[in-house]
Design a protein around this motif. Sequence first.
Motif, PDB file in Angstrom:
ATOM      1  N   PHE A  43       0.859  -1.176   0.000  1.00  0.00           N
ATOM      2  CA  PHE A  43       0.000   0.000   0.000  1.00  0.00           C
ATOM      3  C   PHE A  43       0.900   1.231   0.000  1.00  0.00           C
ATOM      4  O   PHE A  43       1.993   1.223   0.575  1.00  0.00           O
ATOM      5  CB  PHE A  43      -0.898   0.007   1.237  1.00  0.00           C
ATOM      6  CG  PHE A  43      -1.996  -1.031   1.177  1.00  0.00           C
ATOM      7  CD1 PHE A  43      -3.075  -0.853   0.326  1.00  0.00           C
ATOM      8  CD2 PHE A  43      -1.950  -2.182   1.946  1.00  0.00           C
ATOM      9  CE1 PHE A  43      -4.094  -1.800   0.253  1.00  0.00           C
ATOM     10  CE2 PHE A  43      -2.957  -3.130   1.880  1.00  0.00           C
ATOM     11  CZ  PHE A  43      -4.033  -2.943   1.032  1.00  0.00           C
ATOM     12  N   GLY A  44       0.407   2.303  -0.636  1.00  0.00           N
ATOM     13  CA  GLY A  44       1.258   3.471  -0.809  1.00  0.00           C
ATOM     14  C   GLY A  44       1.346   4.367   0.410  1.00  0.00           C
ATOM     15  O   GLY A  44       2.306   5.103   0.573  1.00  0.00           O
ATOM     16  N   SER A  45       0.313   4.326   1.279  1.00  0.00           N
ATOM     17  CA  SER A  45       0.337   5.225   2.426  1.00  0.00           C
ATOM     18  C   SER A  45      -0.447   4.585   3.563  1.00  0.00           C
ATOM     19  O   SER A  45      -1.197   3.633   3.359  1.00  0.00           O
ATOM     20  CB  SER A  45      -0.339   6.550   2.063  1.00  0.00           C
ATOM     21  OG  SER A  45      -1.704   6.305   1.769  1.00  0.00           O
ATOM     22  N   ARG A  46      -0.252   5.146   4.758  1.00  0.00           N
ATOM     23  CA  ARG A  46      -0.960   4.612   5.919  1.00  0.00           C
ATOM     24  C   ARG A  46      -2.468   4.774   5.731  1.00  0.00           C
ATOM     25  O   ARG A  46      -3.241   3.854   5.966  1.00  0.00           O
ATOM     26  CB  ARG A  46      -0.496   5.355   7.176  1.00  0.00           C
ATOM     27  CG  ARG A  46      -1.281   4.966   8.388  1.00  0.00           C
ATOM     28  CD  ARG A  46      -0.537   5.218   9.694  1.00  0.00           C
ATOM     29  NE  ARG A  46      -1.115   4.392  10.725  1.00  0.00           N
ATOM     30  CZ  ARG A  46      -1.886   4.849  11.715  1.00  0.00           C
ATOM     31  NH1 ARG A  46      -2.121   6.136  11.811  1.00  0.00           N
ATOM     32  NH2 ARG A  46      -2.395   4.022  12.599  1.00  0.00           N
ATOM     33  N   LEU A  47      -2.850   5.967   5.248  1.00  0.00           N
ATOM     34  CA  LEU A  47      -4.275   6.216   5.044  1.00  0.00           C
ATOM     35  C   LEU A  47      -4.846   5.240   4.021  1.00  0.00           C
ATOM     36  O   LEU A  47      -5.934   4.691   4.199  1.00  0.00           O
ATOM     37  CB  LEU A  47      -4.486   7.664   4.559  1.00  0.00           C
ATOM     38  CG  LEU A  47      -5.940   8.025   4.320  1.00  0.00           C
ATOM     39  CD1 LEU A  47      -6.687   8.109   5.654  1.00  0.00           C
ATOM     40  CD2 LEU A  47      -6.079   9.343   3.565  1.00  0.00           C
ATOM     41  N   GLY A  48      -4.069   5.005   2.969  1.00  0.00           N
ATOM     42  CA  GLY A  48      -4.531   4.076   1.926  1.00  0.00           C
ATOM     43  C   GLY A  48      -4.760   2.689   2.499  1.00  0.00           C
ATOM     44  O   GLY A  48      -5.779   2.041   2.227  1.00  0.00           O
ATOM     45  N   PHE A  49      -3.810   2.244   3.315  1.00  0.00           N
ATOM     46  CA  PHE A  49      -3.951   0.915   3.918  1.00  0.00           C
ATOM     47  C   PHE A  49      -5.179   0.859   4.826  1.00  0.00           C
ATOM     48  O   PHE A  49      -5.987  -0.071   4.766  1.00  0.00           O
ATOM     49  CB  PHE A  49      -2.686   0.556   4.716  1.00  0.00           C
ATOM     50  CG  PHE A  49      -2.904  -0.593   5.659  1.00  0.00           C
ATOM     51  CD1 PHE A  49      -3.113  -1.876   5.160  1.00  0.00           C
ATOM     52  CD2 PHE A  49      -2.939  -0.392   7.035  1.00  0.00           C
ATOM     53  CE1 PHE A  49      -3.350  -2.939   6.030  1.00  0.00           C
ATOM     54  CE2 PHE A  49      -3.180  -1.448   7.897  1.00  0.00           C
ATOM     55  CZ  PHE A  49      -3.385  -2.725   7.393  1.00  0.00           C
ATOM     56  N   ILE A  50      -5.328   1.898   5.660  1.00  0.00           N
ATOM     57  CA  ILE A  50      -6.451   1.884   6.610  1.00  0.00           C
ATOM     58  C   ILE A  50      -7.784   1.924   5.871  1.00  0.00           C
ATOM     59  O   ILE A  50      -8.721   1.198   6.217  1.00  0.00           O
ATOM     60  CB  ILE A  50      -6.332   3.081   7.585  1.00  0.00           C
ATOM     61  CG1 ILE A  50      -5.043   2.921   8.362  1.00  0.00           C
ATOM     62  CG2 ILE A  50      -7.568   3.215   8.463  1.00  0.00           C
ATOM     63  CD1 ILE A  50      -5.065   3.049   9.817  1.00  0.00           C
ATOM     64  N   LEU A  51      -7.856   2.737   4.827  1.00  0.00           N
ATOM     65  CA  LEU A  51      -9.127   2.809   4.086  1.00  0.00           C
ATOM     66  C   LEU A  51      -9.427   1.486   3.398  1.00  0.00           C
ATOM     67  O   LEU A  51     -10.575   1.036   3.361  1.00  0.00           O
ATOM     68  CB  LEU A  51      -9.097   3.944   3.055  1.00  0.00           C
ATOM     69  CG  LEU A  51      -9.216   5.355   3.628  1.00  0.00           C
ATOM     70  CD1 LEU A  51      -9.133   6.388   2.513  1.00  0.00           C
ATOM     71  CD2 LEU A  51     -10.526   5.534   4.397  1.00  0.00           C
TER      72      LEU A  51
ATOM     73  N   GLY B 132      -2.091  -7.540   5.532  1.00  0.00           N
ATOM     74  CA  GLY B 132      -0.900  -7.340   6.378  1.00  0.00           C
ATOM     75  C   GLY B 132       0.373  -7.532   5.563  1.00  0.00           C
ATOM     76  O   GLY B 132       1.375  -6.847   5.772  1.00  0.00           O
ATOM     77  N   SER B 133       0.319  -8.455   4.596  1.00  0.00           N
ATOM     78  CA  SER B 133       1.528  -8.720   3.802  1.00  0.00           C
ATOM     79  C   SER B 133       1.835  -7.557   2.857  1.00  0.00           C
ATOM     80  O   SER B 133       2.926  -7.480   2.297  1.00  0.00           O
ATOM     81  CB  SER B 133       1.367 -10.029   3.019  1.00  0.00           C
ATOM     82  OG  SER B 133       0.496  -9.844   1.924  1.00  0.00           O
ATOM     83  N   TYR B 134       0.865  -6.667   2.661  1.00  0.00           N
ATOM     84  CA  TYR B 134       1.101  -5.488   1.804  1.00  0.00           C
ATOM     85  C   TYR B 134       1.352  -4.229   2.633  1.00  0.00           C
ATOM     86  O   TYR B 134       1.383  -3.124   2.111  1.00  0.00           O
ATOM     87  CB  TYR B 134      -0.123  -5.215   0.923  1.00  0.00           C
ATOM     88  CG  TYR B 134      -0.532  -6.350   0.000  1.00  0.00           C
ATOM     89  CD1 TYR B 134       0.416  -7.114  -0.673  1.00  0.00           C
ATOM     90  CD2 TYR B 134      -1.874  -6.645  -0.208  1.00  0.00           C
ATOM     91  CE1 TYR B 134       0.029  -8.150  -1.520  1.00  0.00           C
ATOM     92  CE2 TYR B 134      -2.273  -7.669  -1.062  1.00  0.00           C
ATOM     93  CZ  TYR B 134      -1.311  -8.418  -1.703  1.00  0.00           C
ATOM     94  OH  TYR B 134      -1.703  -9.426  -2.545  1.00  0.00           O
ATOM     95  N   MET B 135       1.479  -4.426   3.958  1.00  0.00           N
ATOM     96  CA  MET B 135       1.580  -3.261   4.851  1.00  0.00           C
ATOM     97  C   MET B 135       3.052  -2.900   5.042  1.00  0.00           C
ATOM     98  O   MET B 135       3.892  -3.790   5.183  1.00  0.00           O
ATOM     99  CB  MET B 135       0.987  -3.721   6.193  1.00  0.00           C
ATOM    100  CG  MET B 135       0.774  -2.692   7.200  1.00  0.00           C
ATOM    101  SD  MET B 135       0.052  -3.552   8.654  1.00  0.00           S
ATOM    102  CE  MET B 135       0.051  -2.182   9.757  1.00  0.00           C
ATOM    103  N   SER B 136       3.323  -1.612   5.088  1.00  0.00           N
ATOM    104  CA  SER B 136       4.715  -1.196   5.238  1.00  0.00           C
ATOM    105  C   SER B 136       5.215  -1.442   6.669  1.00  0.00           C
ATOM    106  O   SER B 136       4.436  -1.392   7.621  1.00  0.00           O
ATOM    107  CB  SER B 136       4.783   0.296   4.897  1.00  0.00           C
ATOM    108  OG  SER B 136       5.700   0.936   5.723  1.00  0.00           O
ATOM    109  N   ARG B 137       6.520  -1.698   6.797  1.00  0.00           N
ATOM    110  CA  ARG B 137       7.089  -1.890   8.134  1.00  0.00           C
ATOM    111  C   ARG B 137       7.238  -0.568   8.887  1.00  0.00           C
ATOM    112  O   ARG B 137       7.649  -0.538  10.037  1.00  0.00           O
ATOM    113  CB  ARG B 137       8.454  -2.578   8.035  1.00  0.00           C
ATOM    114  CG  ARG B 137       8.345  -4.006   7.573  1.00  0.00           C
ATOM    115  CD  ARG B 137       9.660  -4.756   7.766  1.00  0.00           C
ATOM    116  NE  ARG B 137       9.626  -6.025   7.035  1.00  0.00           N
ATOM    117  CZ  ARG B 137       9.112  -7.148   7.516  1.00  0.00           C
ATOM    118  NH1 ARG B 137       8.618  -7.165   8.729  1.00  0.00           N
ATOM    119  NH2 ARG B 137       9.092  -8.248   6.790  1.00  0.00           N
ATOM    120  N   GLY B 138       6.926   0.505   8.195  1.00  0.00           N
ATOM    121  CA  GLY B 138       6.991   1.806   8.855  1.00  0.00           C
ATOM    122  C   GLY B 138       5.747   2.093   9.683  1.00  0.00           C
ATOM    123  O   GLY B 138       5.631   3.140  10.311  1.00  0.00           O
TER     124      GLY B 138
END
Length: 473
Positions: free
Chosen positions: A8-16, A235-241
């Motif tokens: 995912f490109g951003s935290r917001l993108g992942f959460i949405l 989760g596998s597409y989630m950044s470690r940041g």
Amino acid sequence: MSASREQFGSRLGFILAAAGSAVGIGNLVGFPVAAAKYGGGAFLFIYAIFIVLVCLPVMMAELSVGRSSQKDPLGSYHKLSEGSGLWSIAGWLVLITPYMIAVFYTVITIWLFGYLFEAATGNLAQLADPDNFGTFINSNKVFIYFLAVAALVNLILVGGVKDGIERSAKIMMPALFVMLIGLVIFVLTLDNAFAGLSYYLIPDFSKINAGVVNSALSQAFFSLSLGMGIMITYGSYMSRGETIAGSAKFIALTDTVVAFFAGLLILPAIFSFNPNINTAELSDSSVSLIFTFLPKIFLALQGSIGYVGASAVASVFFMLVFFAAITSLVSITEVPVSSLVGEKGYSRPKALLVLTVTMGLISIACILSFGRVEWLSGFVSYAGESKSLFDVIIDVFYETVLPLNGLLLCLFVSYRWKKHNFHKEMEISDATYQGSLLGRYVDFSLSTFIPVILLLIFVNTVALKYFGVSFIG
Ligand code: PFF
């Protein structure tokens, strides 16, 4: 580990995207129906407790497994168990479950799309006819709506994680929030809306029994899209940041707030239509609520806002539920897509083609199981009831296998992958997790009482569904 795994490109993108998966028909219809049936505020209270104490730790475990393994669910079980054949069975279950749940969810999404189309093209009066739903599901129009839904899901998924799933969630989720809030405000201005509001919010603890507690937990578990491999895959597409605990809390909060607002929409609407409603009669099933009862309510609005106004309200409602359903359907279809890409080396388009054809054929068999084809309509019979193919898929995969998958995941994380590895994943980018109360609670609960509760639900469901034996209320 593949360095080129999509993210995912951003935290917001992942959460949405994750909230898009969680917010579905379960929130918008299943939750208000359950709240109406089981004591309003009392049900909300128990539901919220289960979200926090049981579902949140399971969601954190699923996200951690995916992010640590950087694989689809099948690959995750294989990798983190270091190739143990026994745990591969759990991996296969978490692959077959979303595949089959996607089939029945596709059928309902097709109906939603059909109702949206009909309401928007001036056919609300027909939708409100009590016989319409039975005729509609057996009409050939359903196949055209099927093509439209399949095309949309494919269009989103072929774009991949960032340009497909994330981008569509960034459009559909804000639109969904706006439509939901707009409809709640509108409904609260209707006569008698406050009777519905007080029915919804004032707790009636006398309705709570063991069966209600079981339903609250099942509803919470389904609502957060757990046990379906979705959170492992996302989760596998989630950044470690990003922190897993923080993201999981945010997803659960969004999902619960949407469910709560859906109650603020549906119950006042029902009471404004019929202030003397006997709520037992509307709570039989979510499907009859959306497709039979609500169209009547929308049509009744023509007295105050005219037919066009009533059709507009109905269209916004069906668009809202349709958006919720599509983002969920996208997330669940991504699970087998990621498995075919990760385990078989297929390209995304090839994986989508294989899945669209195979899942499409089973969906069509379901569509034919509402009376059109005899052997599919009376597919099997258990606990004294004849079941269609569609019913069997819901009973087996949604009702029975989901808690089993959750149970296996808890045992896997605590006893096979091991707690210290799980901790390490949770602590990435999260300095506060180590030694925190939350960390200790998650650790303890996942290895002790959560699997016990999920086991009880599983055993109870098997006894009740297939043998007609009820242990609890
Ligand atoms: N959380 C979803 C809901 O409440 O409807 C559950 C879900 C069902 C997700 C089916 C995805 C899906 F395909």
